[in-house]
Design a protein around this motif. Structure first.
Motif, PDB file in Angstrom:
ATOM      1  N   VAL A   2      19.381   3.971  17.756  1.00  0.00           N
ATOM      2  CA  VAL A   2      20.128   3.498  18.917  1.00  0.00           C
ATOM      3  C   VAL A   2      19.358   2.288  19.429  1.00  0.00           C
ATOM      4  O   VAL A   2      18.162   2.372  19.701  1.00  0.00           O
ATOM      5  CB  VAL A   2      20.232   4.567  20.017  1.00  0.00           C
ATOM      6  CG1 VAL A   2      20.745   3.956  21.313  1.00  0.00           C
ATOM      7  CG2 VAL A   2      21.136   5.699  19.579  1.00  0.00           C
ATOM      8  N   LEU A   3      20.035   1.177  19.535  1.00  0.00           N
ATOM      9  CA  LEU A   3      19.434  -0.051  20.053  1.00  0.00           C
ATOM     10  C   LEU A   3      19.832  -0.194  21.515  1.00  0.00           C
ATOM     11  O   LEU A   3      21.016  -0.247  21.844  1.00  0.00           O
ATOM     12  CB  LEU A   3      19.921  -1.251  19.245  1.00  0.00           C
ATOM     13  CG  LEU A   3      19.445  -2.632  19.690  1.00  0.00           C
ATOM     14  CD1 LEU A   3      17.923  -2.712  19.694  1.00  0.00           C
ATOM     15  CD2 LEU A   3      20.046  -3.700  18.792  1.00  0.00           C
ATOM     16  N   TYR A   4      18.830  -0.215  22.405  1.00  0.00           N
ATOM     17  CA  TYR A   4      19.067  -0.342  23.837  1.00  0.00           C
ATOM     18  C   TYR A   4      18.673  -1.748  24.257  1.00  0.00           C
ATOM     19  O   TYR A   4      17.517  -2.135  24.135  1.00  0.00           O
ATOM     20  CB  TYR A   4      18.232   0.679  24.603  1.00  0.00           C
ATOM     21  CG  TYR A   4      18.527   0.718  26.084  1.00  0.00           C
ATOM     22  CD1 TYR A   4      19.203   1.785  26.633  1.00  0.00           C
ATOM     23  CD2 TYR A   4      18.141  -0.313  26.927  1.00  0.00           C
ATOM     24  CE1 TYR A   4      19.472   1.838  27.993  1.00  0.00           C
ATOM     25  CE2 TYR A   4      18.406  -0.283  28.274  1.00  0.00           C
ATOM     26  CZ  TYR A   4      19.080   0.802  28.805  1.00  0.00           C
ATOM     27  OH  TYR A   4      19.361   0.844  30.146  1.00  0.00           O
ATOM     28  N   GLY A   5      19.659  -2.498  24.744  1.00  0.00           N
ATOM     29  CA  GLY A   5      19.409  -3.860  25.209  1.00  0.00           C
ATOM     30  C   GLY A   5      20.194  -4.858  24.392  1.00  0.00           C
ATOM     31  O   GLY A   5      20.145  -4.829  23.169  1.00  0.00           O
ATOM     32  N   ALA A   6      20.943  -5.716  25.073  1.00  0.00           N
ATOM     33  CA  ALA A   6      21.789  -6.678  24.380  1.00  0.00           C
ATOM     34  C   ALA A   6      21.483  -8.111  24.778  1.00  0.00           C
ATOM     35  O   ALA A   6      22.314  -8.995  24.642  1.00  0.00           O
ATOM     36  CB  ALA A   6      23.265  -6.361  24.634  1.00  0.00           C
ATOM     37  N   GLY A   7      20.283  -8.333  25.255  1.00  0.00           N
ATOM     38  CA  GLY A   7      19.849  -9.695  25.568  1.00  0.00           C
ATOM     39  C   GLY A   7      19.366 -10.390  24.303  1.00  0.00           C
ATOM     40  O   GLY A   7      19.686  -9.986  23.185  1.00  0.00           O
ATOM     41  N   LEU A  25      21.814   1.464  12.159  1.00  0.00           N
ATOM     42  CA  LEU A  25      22.218   1.355  13.554  1.00  0.00           C
ATOM     43  C   LEU A  25      23.426   2.254  13.787  1.00  0.00           C
ATOM     44  O   LEU A  25      24.453   2.106  13.132  1.00  0.00           O
ATOM     45  CB  LEU A  25      22.565  -0.095  13.900  1.00  0.00           C
ATOM     46  CG  LEU A  25      22.996  -0.354  15.338  1.00  0.00           C
ATOM     47  CD1 LEU A  25      21.832  -0.099  16.288  1.00  0.00           C
ATOM     48  CD2 LEU A  25      23.507  -1.772  15.486  1.00  0.00           C
ATOM     49  N   VAL A  26      23.308   3.218  14.720  1.00  0.00           N
ATOM     50  CA  VAL A  26      24.431   4.094  15.037  1.00  0.00           C
ATOM     51  C   VAL A  26      25.058   3.749  16.386  1.00  0.00           C
ATOM     52  O   VAL A  26      26.195   4.132  16.654  1.00  0.00           O
ATOM     53  CB  VAL A  26      24.037   5.587  14.992  1.00  0.00           C
ATOM     54  CG1 VAL A  26      23.653   6.002  13.586  1.00  0.00           C
ATOM     55  CG2 VAL A  26      22.922   5.908  15.973  1.00  0.00           C
ATOM     56  N   LEU A  27      24.323   3.021  17.239  1.00  0.00           N
ATOM     57  CA  LEU A  27      24.854   2.639  18.543  1.00  0.00           C
ATOM     58  C   LEU A  27      24.045   1.480  19.107  1.00  0.00           C
ATOM     59  O   LEU A  27      22.822   1.455  18.987  1.00  0.00           O
ATOM     60  CB  LEU A  27      24.768   3.823  19.524  1.00  0.00           C
ATOM     61  CG  LEU A  27      25.304   3.583  20.929  1.00  0.00           C
ATOM     62  CD1 LEU A  27      26.829   3.462  20.925  1.00  0.00           C
ATOM     63  CD2 LEU A  27      24.865   4.693  21.867  1.00  0.00           C
ATOM     64  N   TRP A  28      24.753   0.531  19.719  1.00  0.00           N
ATOM     65  CA  TRP A  28      24.119  -0.565  20.450  1.00  0.00           C
ATOM     66  C   TRP A  28      24.562  -0.417  21.891  1.00  0.00           C
ATOM     67  O   TRP A  28      25.766  -0.460  22.183  1.00  0.00           O
ATOM     68  CB  TRP A  28      24.554  -1.894  19.865  1.00  0.00           C
ATOM     69  CG  TRP A  28      23.800  -3.094  20.361  1.00  0.00           C
ATOM     70  CD1 TRP A  28      22.660  -3.108  21.106  1.00  0.00           C
ATOM     71  CD2 TRP A  28      24.127  -4.459  20.124  1.00  0.00           C
ATOM     72  NE1 TRP A  28      22.258  -4.394  21.343  1.00  0.00           N
ATOM     73  CE2 TRP A  28      23.149  -5.251  20.745  1.00  0.00           C
ATOM     74  CE3 TRP A  28      25.150  -5.087  19.447  1.00  0.00           C
ATOM     75  CZ2 TRP A  28      23.163  -6.632  20.720  1.00  0.00           C
ATOM     76  CZ3 TRP A  28      25.173  -6.466  19.417  1.00  0.00           C
ATOM     77  CH2 TRP A  28      24.190  -7.229  20.033  1.00  0.00           C
ATOM     78  N   ALA A  29      23.633  -0.209  22.803  1.00  0.00           N
ATOM     79  CA  ALA A  29      23.971   0.082  24.198  1.00  0.00           C
ATOM     80  C   ALA A  29      23.230  -0.836  25.156  1.00  0.00           C
ATOM     81  O   ALA A  29      22.136  -1.305  24.874  1.00  0.00           O
ATOM     82  CB  ALA A  29      23.623   1.535  24.514  1.00  0.00           C
ATOM     83  N   THR A  49      25.705  10.579  21.200  1.00  0.00           N
ATOM     84  CA  THR A  49      25.444  10.042  19.866  1.00  0.00           C
ATOM     85  C   THR A  49      24.280  10.772  19.222  1.00  0.00           C
ATOM     86  O   THR A  49      23.278  11.055  19.870  1.00  0.00           O
ATOM     87  CB  THR A  49      25.108   8.536  19.966  1.00  0.00           C
ATOM     88  OG1 THR A  49      26.202   7.871  20.605  1.00  0.00           O
ATOM     89  CG2 THR A  49      24.875   7.928  18.606  1.00  0.00           C
ATOM     90  N   GLU A  50      24.425  11.077  17.944  1.00  0.00           N
ATOM     91  CA  GLU A  50      23.332  11.686  17.194  1.00  0.00           C
ATOM     92  C   GLU A  50      22.456  10.570  16.641  1.00  0.00           C
ATOM     93  O   GLU A  50      22.935   9.648  15.994  1.00  0.00           O
ATOM     94  CB  GLU A  50      23.900  12.517  16.047  1.00  0.00           C
ATOM     95  CG  GLU A  50      22.878  13.376  15.368  1.00  0.00           C
ATOM     96  CD  GLU A  50      23.490  14.319  14.354  1.00  0.00           C
ATOM     97  OE1 GLU A  50      22.833  14.545  13.339  1.00  0.00           O
ATOM     98  OE2 GLU A  50      24.612  14.801  14.584  1.00  0.00           O
ATOM     99  N   PHE A  51      21.146  10.673  16.903  1.00  0.00           N
ATOM    100  CA  PHE A  51      20.223   9.613  16.483  1.00  0.00           C
ATOM    101  C   PHE A  51      18.820  10.181  16.334  1.00  0.00           C
ATOM    102  O   PHE A  51      18.526  11.288  16.801  1.00  0.00           O
ATOM    103  CB  PHE A  51      20.216   8.461  17.497  1.00  0.00           C
ATOM    104  CG  PHE A  51      19.767   8.865  18.877  1.00  0.00           C
ATOM    105  CD1 PHE A  51      18.433   8.806  19.229  1.00  0.00           C
ATOM    106  CD2 PHE A  51      20.686   9.313  19.815  1.00  0.00           C
ATOM    107  CE1 PHE A  51      18.016   9.189  20.499  1.00  0.00           C
ATOM    108  CE2 PHE A  51      20.276   9.697  21.085  1.00  0.00           C
ATOM    109  CZ  PHE A  51      18.942   9.627  21.425  1.00  0.00           C
ATOM    110  N   ASP A  52      17.955   9.410  15.703  1.00  0.00           N
ATOM    111  CA  ASP A  52      16.553   9.794  15.542  1.00  0.00           C
ATOM    112  C   ASP A  52      15.622   8.976  16.421  1.00  0.00           C
ATOM    113  O   ASP A  52      14.586   9.465  16.855  1.00  0.00           O
ATOM    114  CB  ASP A  52      16.108   9.616  14.080  1.00  0.00           C
ATOM    115  CG  ASP A  52      16.826  10.562  13.146  1.00  0.00           C
ATOM    116  OD1 ASP A  52      16.978  11.740  13.493  1.00  0.00           O
ATOM    117  OD2 ASP A  52      17.243  10.113  12.073  1.00  0.00           O
ATOM    118  N   VAL A  53      15.984   7.713  16.671  1.00  0.00           N
ATOM    119  CA  VAL A  53      15.088   6.790  17.366  1.00  0.00           C
ATOM    120  C   VAL A  53      15.891   5.917  18.324  1.00  0.00           C
ATOM    121  O   VAL A  53      16.991   5.478  17.994  1.00  0.00           O
ATOM    122  CB  VAL A  53      14.372   5.863  16.348  1.00  0.00           C
ATOM    123  CG1 VAL A  53      13.534   4.816  17.043  1.00  0.00           C
ATOM    124  CG2 VAL A  53      13.528   6.666  15.390  1.00  0.00           C
TER     125      VAL A  53
END
Length: 73
Positions: A2-7, A25-29, A49-53
């Motif tokens: 999961v990627l947090y941050g869209a800057g 990548l399973v989610l960009w938030a 969302t199911e994720f590991d990191v």
């Protein structure tokens, strides 16, 4: 991932995750997803969302700590 941050940093990591071998990548938030001009989910989607990191793509240490606290709660 999961990627947090869209800057600027988030966009860079997004490219690396999509085109590189850095993980799936399973989610960009982003907290401000509604005001961003490209497809990014709101942070509430992380919990569904199911994720590991979670990769927090922010530069400001204070903001990173706030995000960590929010995600842990």
């Amino acid at each position: 991932v999961v990627l947090y941050g869209a800057g600027r940093m988030g966009k860079s990591y997004f490219v690396q995750l999509i085109y590189g071998n850095a993980g799936k990548l399973v989610l960009w938030a982003d907290k401000n997803a509604a005001s961003i001009g490209y497809p990014v989910s709101g942070t509430e989607q992380i919990y569904a969302t199911e994720f590991d990191v979670v990769l927090i793509a922010l530069l400001d240490r204070r903001l990173i700590e706030e995000v960590l606290d929010e995600l842990i709660r």
